[in-house]
Write a protein that holds these residues in place. Structure first.
Motif, PDB file in Angstrom:
ATOM      1  N   GLU A   1       2.341  -1.082  11.167  1.00 54.62           N
ATOM      2  CA  GLU A   1       0.891  -1.039  11.607  1.00 54.62           C
ATOM      3  C   GLU A   1       0.160  -0.091  10.550  1.00 54.62           C
ATOM      4  OE1 GLU A   1      -1.305   0.297  15.613  1.00 54.62           O
ATOM      5  OE2 GLU A   1       0.483  -0.465  15.755  1.00 54.62           O
ATOM      6  N   GLU A   2       1.004   1.096  10.688  1.00 59.31           N
ATOM      7  CA  GLU A   2       0.005   2.103   9.693  1.00 59.31           C
ATOM      8  C   GLU A   2      -0.228   1.608   8.182  1.00 59.31           C
ATOM      9  OE1 GLU A   2      -2.180   5.409   9.507  1.00 59.31           O
ATOM     10  OE2 GLU A   2      -1.153   4.443  11.390  1.00 59.31           O
ATOM     11  N   ASP A   3       0.955   1.055   7.650  1.00 61.79           N
ATOM     12  CA  ASP A   3       0.720   0.425   6.260  1.00 61.79           C
ATOM     13  C   ASP A   3      -0.664  -0.752   6.351  1.00 61.79           C
ATOM     14  OD1 ASP A   3       2.787   1.604   5.328  1.00 61.79           O
ATOM     15  OD2 ASP A   3       4.118  -0.174   5.534  1.00 61.79           O
ATOM     16  N   LEU A   4      -0.627  -1.559   7.227  1.00 60.47           N
ATOM     17  CA  LEU A   4      -1.745  -2.479   7.193  1.00 60.47           C
ATOM     18  C   LEU A   4      -3.155  -1.838   7.645  1.00 60.47           C
ATOM     19  CD1 LEU A   4       0.199  -5.194   9.278  1.00 60.47           C
ATOM     20  CD2 LEU A   4      -0.412  -5.435   7.201  1.00 60.47           C
ATOM     21  N   LEU A   5      -2.952  -0.761   8.418  1.00 59.84           N
ATOM     22  CA  LEU A   5      -4.253  -0.143   8.651  1.00 59.84           C
ATOM     23  C   LEU A   5      -4.616   0.500   7.365  1.00 59.84           C
ATOM     24  CD1 LEU A   5      -3.772   1.606  12.233  1.00 59.84           C
ATOM     25  CD2 LEU A   5      -5.353  -0.178  11.960  1.00 59.84           C
TER      26      LEU A   5
ATOM     27  N   ILE B   1       0.794  -1.216   0.121  1.00 61.68           N
ATOM     28  CA  ILE B   1      -0.044   0.099  -0.083  1.00 61.68           C
ATOM     29  C   ILE B   1       0.684   1.261  -0.109  1.00 61.68           C
ATOM     30  CG2 ILE B   1      -0.180   0.094   2.616  1.00 61.68           C
ATOM     31  CD1 ILE B   1      -3.103   0.735  -0.149  1.00 61.68           C
ATOM     32  N   ASP B   2       2.105   1.193   0.528  1.00 62.51           N
ATOM     33  CA  ASP B   2       2.886   2.243   0.496  1.00 62.51           C
ATOM     34  C   ASP B   2       3.670   2.423  -0.777  1.00 62.51           C
ATOM     35  OD1 ASP B   2       4.681   4.282   2.781  1.00 62.51           O
ATOM     36  OD2 ASP B   2       6.165   3.199   1.240  1.00 62.51           O
TER      37      ASP B   2
ATOM     38  N   PHE C   1      -8.241   1.433   2.393  1.00 65.29           N
ATOM     39  CA  PHE C   1      -8.252   1.282   0.921  1.00 65.29           C
ATOM     40  C   PHE C   1      -9.412   0.186   0.465  1.00 65.29           C
ATOM     41  CE2 PHE C   1      -7.307  -0.328  -3.334  1.00 65.29           C
ATOM     42  CZ  PHE C   1      -7.208   1.025  -3.950  1.00 65.29           C
ATOM     43  N   ILE C   2      -9.082  -1.146   1.036  1.00 66.45           N
ATOM     44  CA  ILE C   2     -10.109  -2.061   0.726  1.00 66.45           C
ATOM     45  C   ILE C   2     -11.433  -1.811   1.095  1.00 66.45           C
ATOM     46  CG2 ILE C   2     -10.574  -4.408   1.066  1.00 66.45           C
ATOM     47  CD1 ILE C   2      -7.334  -4.917   1.435  1.00 66.45           C
ATOM     48  N   GLY C   3     -11.482  -1.210   2.410  1.00 67.38           N
ATOM     49  CA  GLY C   3     -12.790  -0.632   2.974  1.00 67.38           C
ATOM     50  C   GLY C   3     -13.654   0.283   2.071  1.00 67.38           C
TER      51      GLY C   3
ATOM     52  N   ILE D   1      -5.581  -4.970   9.106  1.00 72.14           N
ATOM     53  CA  ILE D   1      -6.197  -4.686   8.080  1.00 72.14           C
ATOM     54  C   ILE D   1      -7.972  -4.512   8.298  1.00 72.14           C
ATOM     55  CG2 ILE D   1      -6.672  -5.729   5.573  1.00 72.14           C
ATOM     56  CD1 ILE D   1      -3.808  -6.889   5.798  1.00 72.14           C
ATOM     57  N   GLU D   2      -8.450  -5.544   8.894  1.00 72.44           N
ATOM     58  CA  GLU D   2      -9.873  -5.471   9.436  1.00 72.44           C
ATOM     59  C   GLU D   2     -10.334  -4.211  10.092  1.00 72.44           C
ATOM     60  OE1 GLU D   2     -13.664  -6.313   9.287  1.00 72.44           O
ATOM     61  OE2 GLU D   2     -12.129  -7.480   8.160  1.00 72.44           O
ATOM     62  N   GLU D   3      -9.327  -3.981  11.071  1.00 71.20           N
ATOM     63  CA  GLU D   3      -9.510  -2.625  11.636  1.00 71.20           C
ATOM     64  C   GLU D   3      -9.701  -1.430  10.877  1.00 71.20           C
ATOM     65  OE1 GLU D   3      -7.009  -0.420  15.161  1.00 71.20           O
ATOM     66  OE2 GLU D   3      -6.963  -2.507  15.386  1.00 71.20           O
ATOM     67  N   GLY D   4      -8.559  -1.437   9.727  1.00 72.46           N
ATOM     68  CA  GLY D   4      -8.648  -0.143   8.868  1.00 72.46           C
ATOM     69  C   GLY D   4     -10.108  -0.237   8.092  1.00 72.46           C
ATOM     70  N   ARG D   5     -10.568  -1.543   7.751  1.00 67.44           N
ATOM     71  CA  ARG D   5     -11.673  -1.399   7.031  1.00 67.44           C
ATOM     72  C   ARG D   5     -12.933  -1.100   7.801  1.00 67.44           C
ATOM     73  NH1 ARG D   5     -12.016  -7.133   3.610  1.00 67.44           N
ATOM     74  NH2 ARG D   5     -13.872  -6.438   2.806  1.00 67.44           N
TER      75      ARG D   5
END
Length: 247
Positions: free
Chosen positions: A176-180, A132-133, A185-187, A235-239
């Motif tokens: 962590e920030e990349d995964l969020l 994502i970065d 993005f996916i969300g 990733i789920e948290e970011g979504r």
């Protein structure tokens, strides 16, 4: 006569889309992923030339397996969209003759409008989001990620079905920030039917050695189940963050 450059084919694929599938691996890729387990697919001039009819003749004997399992045809690579006219013709024919389900496995390094004819005969896009970065993406693959992200957005805006896959390499994907951000993005995308983390493995190292190339991730281990669980959680948290900000 339209011909495709083919790297290899597999008659009983079980991880390349729903059901049992015929998987055609196209020759040629513009990315140079450090973890690539088929670097012999990169060259644009290698591979075996085949016509659409020749590929159809390889598929036909196994049709019953694909049909009865809810499977079909997946075209992968290399990068399948580099030979979009050939893949388009192949997908058209399997639909016309046998009404087969079609899956395109792609890194997204292309433009939706340019390959719209192909996407119009594609039932499912399996999109690999490598990082994502952008800076880390360039280091990992040799190319920026803007086209991949735009491709995902194009598919979302045009009501297409996609599965998103993300190879997880320790030391490269754990921020962590990349995964969020990946989750965020996916969300915001429509049509994502499945998201999957693929744990990095060393199974392709011997191919680099055969080519006489240094393997860039030498000594990097596969991720632990805990690392994958943490990544999925973030990733789920970011979504969820994105979805709750929408409501």
């Amino acid at each position: 006569m339209l011909k495709g450059r083919i790297h290899s084919l597999e008659t009983f694929g079980t991880v390349d889309g729903p059901g049992i599938r015929f998987v055609l691996f196209m020759q040629g890729c513009l990315l140079k992923c450090q973890y690539c387990h088929n670097p012999d697919t990169w060259s644009l001039t290698d591979g075996k030339e085949m016509t659409v009819e020749e590929v159809l003749a390889e598929i036909e004997p196994y049709l019953n397996y694909y049909r009865s399992s809810g499977g079909g045809l997946t075209v992968s690579g290399g990068e399948a969209t580099l030979q979009a006219p050939f893949v388009t013709e192949l997908f058209r024919e399997v639909k016309k003759r046998w009404n087969l389900h079609t899956t395109l496995d792609t890194n997204g390094y292309n433009e939706g409008d340019k390959i719209k004819d192909l996407l119009d005969v594609t039932d499912l896009v399996m999109l690999d989001l490598k990082h994502i970065d952008n800076e880390k993406h360039i280091k990992l693959t040799g190319k920026p990620n803007d086209r991949m992200l735009k491709m995902a957005e194009w598919l979302s805006e045009h009501g297409r079905s996609m599965w998103i896959r993300h190879v997880f390499v320790p030391g490269i994907h754990e921020d962590e920030e990349d995964l969020l951000n990946l989750g965020r993005f996916i969300g915001k995308l429509q049509g994502v039917e499945k998201f999957e983390i693929l744990p990095y493995h060393q199974m392709g190292v011997y191919k680099w050695q055969e080519l006489g190339w240094d393997y860039p991730l030498d000594g990097v281990p596969s991720p632990t189940p805990e690392e994958i669980e943490r990544a999925n959680h973030l990733i789920e948290e970011g979504r969820k963050q994105l979805e709750s900000s929408r409501n």
